[in-house]
Design an enzyme around this catalytic site. Structure first.
Site, short mmCIF file in Angstrom:
data_model
loop_
_atom_site.label_atom_id
_atom_site.label_comp_id
_atom_site.label_asym_id
_atom_site.label_seq_id
_atom_site.Cartn_x
_atom_site.Cartn_y
_atom_site.Cartn_z
N ILE A 60 28.64 3.62 58.62
CA ILE A 60 27.32 3.33 59.30
C ILE A 60 27.11 3.21 60.67
CG2 ILE A 60 27.47 0.70 58.60
CD1 ILE A 60 24.69 0.84 57.48
N CYS A 61 25.74 3.63 61.27
CA CYS A 61 25.60 3.26 62.51
C CYS A 61 24.14 3.08 62.63
CB CYS A 61 25.94 4.35 63.63
SG CYS A 61 25.19 5.97 63.14
N ARG A 62 23.35 3.15 63.52
CA ARG A 62 21.89 3.03 63.68
C ARG A 62 21.26 4.06 63.01
NH1 ARG A 62 17.36 4.47 66.64
NH2 ARG A 62 16.03 3.02 66.95
N THR A 89 21.70 1.87 59.59
CA THR A 89 21.35 0.46 59.67
C THR A 89 19.78 0.60 59.56
OG1 THR A 89 23.08 -0.31 60.85
CG2 THR A 89 21.41 -1.68 60.48
#
Length: 109
Positions: A60-62, A89
């Site tokens: 997961i990232c932004r 996110t």
């Protein structure tokens, strides 16, 4: 690499998967999915061996781009159980799933 929804990502965590956040420390501190482990993309090459190979990894990232890059790197280095959380996110928070951090009162800044 398979892409999963935030809800699928949370379900996989409940089944034992490790949620790996590849953003930088300040981004993680602002807001992250509850239960996420931080391993910044900038440190991945030197630290990826810290991640278990016998456990599914949900990246997961932004928004989903950096985590996809990280997941591809892991797969090129012998990891087989790697999926990317689509929307990152932002999608996790928008889905109303639990978050932590200084901005977790509601909105992503």
């Amino acid at each position: 690499m398979e892409e999963v929804t935030p809800q699928e990502g949370q379900q996989r965590m409940q089944q034992g998967a490790l949620l790996v956040d590849v953003r930088e420390q300040n981004e993680y501190d602002d807001l992250h999915a509850q239960g996420a482990t931080l391993l910044p993309l900038s440190e991945l090459e030197g630290r990826f061996s810290e991640l278990p190979k016998d456990q599914e990894l949900v990246m997961i990232c932004r928004s989903g781009a950096r985590s996809a890059q990280a997941g591809e790197y892991l797969m090129q280095n012998g990891y087989r159980q790697v999926v990317n959380l689509g929307g990152g996110t932002m999608a996790w928070a928008e889905a109303g799933l639990p978050t932590e951090g200084t901005a977790s009162q509601g909105e992503l800044s």
